[in-house]
Design a protein around this motif. Structure first.
Motif, PDB file in Angstrom:
ATOM      1  N   GLN A 110      -6.851  12.029   2.403  1.00 61.18           N
ATOM      2  CA  GLN A 110      -5.960  10.892   2.168  1.00 61.18           C
ATOM      3  C   GLN A 110      -6.435  10.046   0.983  1.00 61.18           C
ATOM      4  O   GLN A 110      -7.635   9.842   0.782  1.00 61.18           O
ATOM      5  N   THR A 111      -5.454   9.560   0.232  1.00 57.84           N
ATOM      6  CA  THR A 111      -5.715   8.584  -0.828  1.00 57.84           C
ATOM      7  C   THR A 111      -4.779   7.411  -0.622  1.00 57.84           C
ATOM      8  O   THR A 111      -3.558   7.581  -0.661  1.00 57.84           O
ATOM      9  N   HIS A 112      -5.338   6.241  -0.351  1.00 60.77           N
ATOM     10  CA  HIS A 112      -4.542   5.037  -0.133  1.00 60.77           C
ATOM     11  C   HIS A 112      -4.736   4.092  -1.314  1.00 60.77           C
ATOM     12  O   HIS A 112      -5.850   3.920  -1.813  1.00 60.77           O
ATOM     13  N   ASP A 136     -10.479  -2.065   5.193  1.00 63.44           N
ATOM     14  CA  ASP A 136     -10.052  -2.131   3.802  1.00 63.44           C
ATOM     15  C   ASP A 136      -9.338  -3.438   3.468  1.00 63.44           C
ATOM     16  O   ASP A 136      -9.477  -3.960   2.358  1.00 63.44           O
ATOM     17  N   ASP A 146      -1.201  12.446  -1.215  1.00 66.73           N
ATOM     18  CA  ASP A 146      -2.071  13.534  -0.803  1.00 66.73           C
ATOM     19  C   ASP A 146      -1.361  14.867  -0.967  1.00 66.73           C
ATOM     20  O   ASP A 146      -0.148  14.945  -1.037  1.00 66.73           O
ATOM     21  N   MET A 173       0.839  -1.188   0.000  1.00 62.72           N
ATOM     22  CA  MET A 173       0.000   0.000   0.000  1.00 62.72           C
ATOM     23  C   MET A 173       0.873   1.235   0.000  1.00 62.72           C
ATOM     24  O   MET A 173       1.909   1.279   0.630  1.00 62.72           O
ATOM     25  N   HIS A 174       0.451   2.288  -0.734  1.00 60.49           N
ATOM     26  CA  HIS A 174       1.068   3.588  -0.579  1.00 60.49           C
ATOM     27  C   HIS A 174      -0.024   4.638  -0.602  1.00 60.49           C
ATOM     28  O   HIS A 174      -1.170   4.363  -0.915  1.00 60.49           O
ATOM     29  N   LYS A 175       0.320   5.868  -0.209  1.00 63.32           N
ATOM     30  CA  LYS A 175      -0.690   6.912  -0.182  1.00 63.32           C
ATOM     31  C   LYS A 175      -0.164   8.140  -0.886  1.00 63.32           C
ATOM     32  O   LYS A 175       1.028   8.351  -1.029  1.00 63.32           O
ATOM     33  N   TRP A 180      -3.747   0.215  -3.027  1.00 69.97           N
ATOM     34  CA  TRP A 180      -3.197  -1.141  -2.942  1.00 69.97           C
ATOM     35  C   TRP A 180      -3.184  -1.749  -4.335  1.00 69.97           C
ATOM     36  O   TRP A 180      -4.226  -1.768  -5.006  1.00 69.97           O
TER      37      TRP A 180
END
Length: 283
Positions: free
Chosen positions: A11-13, A149, A5, A1-3, A15
């Protein structure tokens, strides 16, 4: 996972799908604006034309479609909605604070998994609960009720693994990997049908006409290469980029980018760096 913003709180995550499921599902995206205080233009969501089918679960808040291409829209979207393949860029707007989970499927895999004629949802945003087959509707409800999630991703991947057997012999996966080298003759050969049937099958099974698919698959790879280069500290040289990504020249790249996003590559890059509403272009 990375994010990814820009604001300190929105936030935007992201996968990527795992293992063999990645042949059929591109990624999962969580967008969470709760507590961020976004307002005005920051409540908008700009998105490109896309060769993917996406299911979005609005866990909190609502969305409205406000623009497609140059045309204004006024459509309140369902709580669980399916976005068919999109031939135009668009804009949606958050209604209140937003917490959403999205699964991004390769269109041909989506067609096979959920037994849906994609031509009837091209350029549309529809209620997923009235569009999918029985197994798909059960998945929608399970994901909506999941605890977190990680469980949502696991439910989707288990579903894909269970119903993926028709996908192994699917020629579309090979065709989409070929991208800019795609031709009508080659498509006829791999699908085993004539030219007219190829075009019908393209819209039904892969979501868009053959030429549109080829352009958007190329654009997706082009976009990924730009993001990769930026992550390594490289500023894009658009002429070189156009040459390596299969465009005839820089002007060809610019025309395609404007058709797909409404902006030139450099305008899009500048906006994505500075505007919260362009968060999707940073994926």
């Amino acid at each position: 996972m990375h994010k990814t913003d820009i604001s300190t709180k929105a936030q935007t995550h992201i996968w990527p799908a795992s293992g063999q499921v990645a042949e059929h599902v591109l990624m999962y995206v969580v967008r969470d604006t709760r507590g961020s205080g976004l307002d005005g233009p920051d409540q908008l969501n700009h998105f490109p034309a896309s060769p993917f089918c996406c299911i979005t679960w609005m866990l909190e808040g609502e969305l409205a479609l406000v623009q497609q291409g140059k045309a204004e829209r006024d459509q309140r979207l369902p709580q669980i909605f399916l976005a068919g393949c999109q031939s135009q860029y668009g804009i949606s707007g958050n209604i209140g604070e937003r917490h959403s989970f999205m699964a991004v499927f390769y269109a041909d895999a989506f067609h096979a998994l959920f037994e849906l004629d994609l031509s009837i949802v091209q350029d549309l945003f529809v209620d997923a609960r009235t569009s999918l087959n029985l197994q798909g509707r059960a998945l929608l409800e399970a994901v909506a009720l999941a605890r977190d999630d990680a469980e949502r991703c696991q439910l989707i991947e288990s579903h894909v693994a269970q119903y993926a057997s028709p996908l192994f012999a699917n020629p579309w996966s090979r065709l989409r990997k070929m991208g800019q080298n795609l031709s009508l003759r080659l498509s006829c050969s791999l699908l085993g049908v004539g030219e007219r049937q190829v075009q019908r099958r393209a819209r039904k099974e892969a979501g868009l006409p053959l030429l549109g698919l080829s352009r958007l698959w190329r654009a997706k790879r082009s976009h990924s290469q730009v993001l990769l280069g930026l992550g390594q500290g490289h500023t894009p040289n658009w002429a070189e980029h156009a040459s390596t990504q299969g465009y005839a020249d820089q002007s060809h790249l610019i025309r395609d980018c404007k058709d797909i996003s409404g902006r030139s590559p450099q305008q899009l890059l500048n906006d994505a760096r500075n505007r919260e509403s362009d968060w999707m272009y940073r994926l």
